[in-house]
Design an enzyme around this catalytic site. Structure first.
Site, PDB file in Angstrom:
ATOM      1  N   GLU A 123       2.193  -7.128   3.280  1.00  0.00           N
ATOM      2  CA  GLU A 123       2.900  -6.930   4.341  1.00  0.00           C
ATOM      3  C   GLU A 123       2.950  -7.955   5.265  1.00  0.00           C
ATOM      4  OE1 GLU A 123       1.736  -3.138   5.884  1.00  0.00           O
ATOM      5  OE2 GLU A 123      -0.516  -3.759   5.647  1.00  0.00           O
ATOM      6  N   ASP A 128      -0.114   4.280   1.084  1.00  0.00           N
ATOM      7  CA  ASP A 128      -0.570   5.385   1.789  1.00  0.00           C
ATOM      8  C   ASP A 128       0.209   5.027   3.264  1.00  0.00           C
ATOM      9  OD1 ASP A 128      -2.002   2.761   1.951  1.00  0.00           O
ATOM     10  OD2 ASP A 128      -3.390   4.248   3.309  1.00  0.00           O
ATOM     11  N   GLU A 132      -4.958   1.599   2.165  1.00  0.00           N
ATOM     12  CA  GLU A 132      -5.126   0.446   3.182  1.00  0.00           C
ATOM     13  C   GLU A 132      -5.159   0.832   4.612  1.00  0.00           C
ATOM     14  OE1 GLU A 132      -3.613  -2.825   6.020  1.00  0.00           O
ATOM     15  OE2 GLU A 132      -2.846  -0.569   5.702  1.00  0.00           O
ATOM     16  N   GLU A 133      -4.672   1.875   5.072  1.00  0.00           N
ATOM     17  CA  GLU A 133      -4.589   2.424   6.246  1.00  0.00           C
ATOM     18  C   GLU A 133      -6.071   3.065   6.792  1.00  0.00           C
ATOM     19  OE1 GLU A 133      -2.437   1.604   8.253  1.00  0.00           O
ATOM     20  OE2 GLU A 133      -0.489   1.793   7.579  1.00  0.00           O
ATOM     21  N   HIS A 137       3.289   2.830  12.729  1.00  0.00           N
ATOM     22  CA  HIS A 137       2.054   3.969  13.447  1.00  0.00           C
ATOM     23  C   HIS A 137       2.867   4.685  14.446  1.00  0.00           C
ATOM     24  CE1 HIS A 137      -1.609   1.655  11.715  1.00  0.00           C
ATOM     25  NE2 HIS A 137      -0.313   1.531  10.799  1.00  0.00           N
ATOM     26  N   ASP A 180       5.985   0.632   7.917  1.00  0.00           N
ATOM     27  CA  ASP A 180       4.744   0.426   7.390  1.00  0.00           C
ATOM     28  C   ASP A 180       4.348   1.175   6.206  1.00  0.00           C
ATOM     29  OD1 ASP A 180       1.962  -0.421   7.066  1.00  0.00           O
ATOM     30  OD2 ASP A 180       1.323   0.284   8.811  1.00  0.00           O
ATOM     31  N   HIS A 215       0.871  -1.318  -0.033  1.00  0.00           N
ATOM     32  CA  HIS A 215       0.047   0.158   0.137  1.00  0.00           C
ATOM     33  C   HIS A 215       0.746   1.190   0.091  1.00  0.00           C
ATOM     34  CE1 HIS A 215       0.477   0.895   4.416  1.00  0.00           C
ATOM     35  NE2 HIS A 215       0.400  -0.574   4.552  1.00  0.00           N
TER      36      HIS A 215
HETATM   37 ZN    ZN Z   1       0.844  -1.506   6.491  1.00  0.00          ZN
END
Ligand code: ZN
Length: 400
Positions: free
Chosen positions: A172, A80, A144-145, A372, A110, A78
């Site tokens: 991932e 984003d 995705e997030e 995150h 991530d 992803h």
């Molecule tokens: Zn991710």
């Protein structure tokens, strides 16, 4: 002395991708697309772009195999990243500073590292004229997030996706603090439930039977006892935390509502629980357990679902023909690995729902999980090792 990575082209590509602030909310993906098109061109890959939802582009790079009718391999990532608001970073999160062999940036774990590791691996394989039977697609998706609904969830329903003829997907995984890579062959299902307890209302000085407070106490006890049992099980497992969480139901009390004034016993109280169920659990039996607790709590105790993910399609990893070559490759590289269930959800669940086996595998060992988090970062040595992992895994899978 630390190694000087500042002139390594793979590291520079990674840092360039990290400097694109593809951050929520309302991500503009244009810069990602421009960057990825250039990468594809440099590597000699064909590019297709789709927009199954307006302004939510999907870019697919393709390396056609020698036997293009065979099911293909999908390398999914992803574009984003999650916001940095409210986090006081030591370095600007979108400058990708390289300090003592470590890159600090949102997305460094991530999952722009994984994305760039796949691109760099393919770049090397192409350069070395490696021949592969199967076609490999590198697929870059949006959103995705924020659940993937306008991204992979929609894309997998299109003819464009079907024409990719995907036989296996790698998406991932996560970092792993230890010596091993973690491999996820399933994800937990989300159940968001709300338990409503009704009872006798009245003056706060009196002690009626049948109050909602007594009932909600019973319900909370039941869920919290279960939570305590699983917290202990995770702690005793000796596994990395994320992997151990995949073996149990995650239980959290997330909202409590009820009452208006302190001298009035209300007639209703509501408790909300966030539950995450591993795929091997008997979902019906667990729902019956909740039903039974509600009955035991007293009359007029009911529960509703805000979200109830179905039990996912299961696949036996050992029967997946692409898995053995991956294991053999990791063994040959003397990289240990652990297999388990991903504790949260990501885009690979949409692939699995189609019946296509999908695993989460990010070659990010010796990496405490900082997805995150404030000061998300990655050691360059880990990034580079992961390129070599994919460089070995990709042809092994594509010749399976
Ligand atoms: Zn991710």
């Amino acid at each position: 002395m630390a190694i000087d990575y500042s002139s390594d082209p793979a590291v520079n590509n990674f840092r360039e991708y990290l400097r694109i602030a593809s951050v929520h909310p309302n991500v503009n993906y244009d810069e990602c697309l421009t960057f990825l098109r250039r990468q594809a061109q440099e590597c000699g890959l064909t590019v297709q772009e789709f927009e199954p939802v307006p302004k939510k582009p999907v870019l697919v790079m393709t390396w056609t195999g020698e036997e293009p009718t065979l099911p293909s391999i999908l390398l999914l990532s992803h574009m984003d990243v999650v916001p940095v608001a409210g986090q006081d970073w030591d370095y600007p999160p979108f400058e990708a500073r390289l300090i003592d062999g470590r890159i600090y940036a949102r997305g460094s774990q991530d999952m722009k590292a994984h994305a760039m590791q796949t691109i760099e691996a393919v770049r090397r394989l192409k350069k070395n004229n490696i021949k592969m039977k199967r076609t490999v697609h590198l697929c870059f998706v949006p959103d995705e997030e924020v659940g993937g609904f306008d991204g992979m969830a929609t894309f997998v329903k299109t003819d464009a996706y079907r024409s990719l003829n995907v036989g296996f997907c790698i998406d991932e995984g996560s970092g792993s603090p230890g010596d091993e890579i973690v491999v996820y062959n399933g994800a937990k299902s989300i159940w968001h439930i709300e338990v409503t307890c009704r009872g006798q209302s009245g003056h706060g000085s009196l002690m009626f039977p049948n109050t909602c407070g007594e009932k909600i106490r019973y319900i909370i006890d039941k869920f919290m006892d279960l939570r305590k049992e699983y917290v202990a099980k995770v702690a005793a497992s000796g596994k990395p935390n994320l992997l151990a969480l995949g073996d149990v139901i995650s239980v959290n009390l997330t909202m409590l509502r009820g009452g208006e004034q302190n001298n009035v016993i209300p007639d209703k109280m509501v408790a909300s629980f966030d539950l995450r169920l591993p795929p091997f659990l008997d979902f019906d039996q667990f729902e019956n357990q909740i039903k039974q607790w509600c009955e035991e709590a007293g009359e007029a105790v009911t529960f509703d679902f805000q979200q109830k993910d179905p039990k996912p399609k299961d696949f036996n990893l050992d029967e997946v023909i692409y898995w053995q070559p991956i294991k053999d490759t990791l063994d040959k590289m003397k990289i240990p690995y652990l297999v388990g269930i991903f504790p949260a959800g990501n885009d690979s669940r949409f692939v699995r729902e189609l019946g296509t086996p999908a695993i989460g595998l990010s070659p990010l060992r010796h990496t405490p999980v900082a997805a995150h988090a404030r000061n998300e970062s990655l050691l360059v040595s880990v990034f580079l090792e992961g390129i070599t992992v994919f460089e070995n895994i990709i042809p092994a899978m594509c010749n399976a």
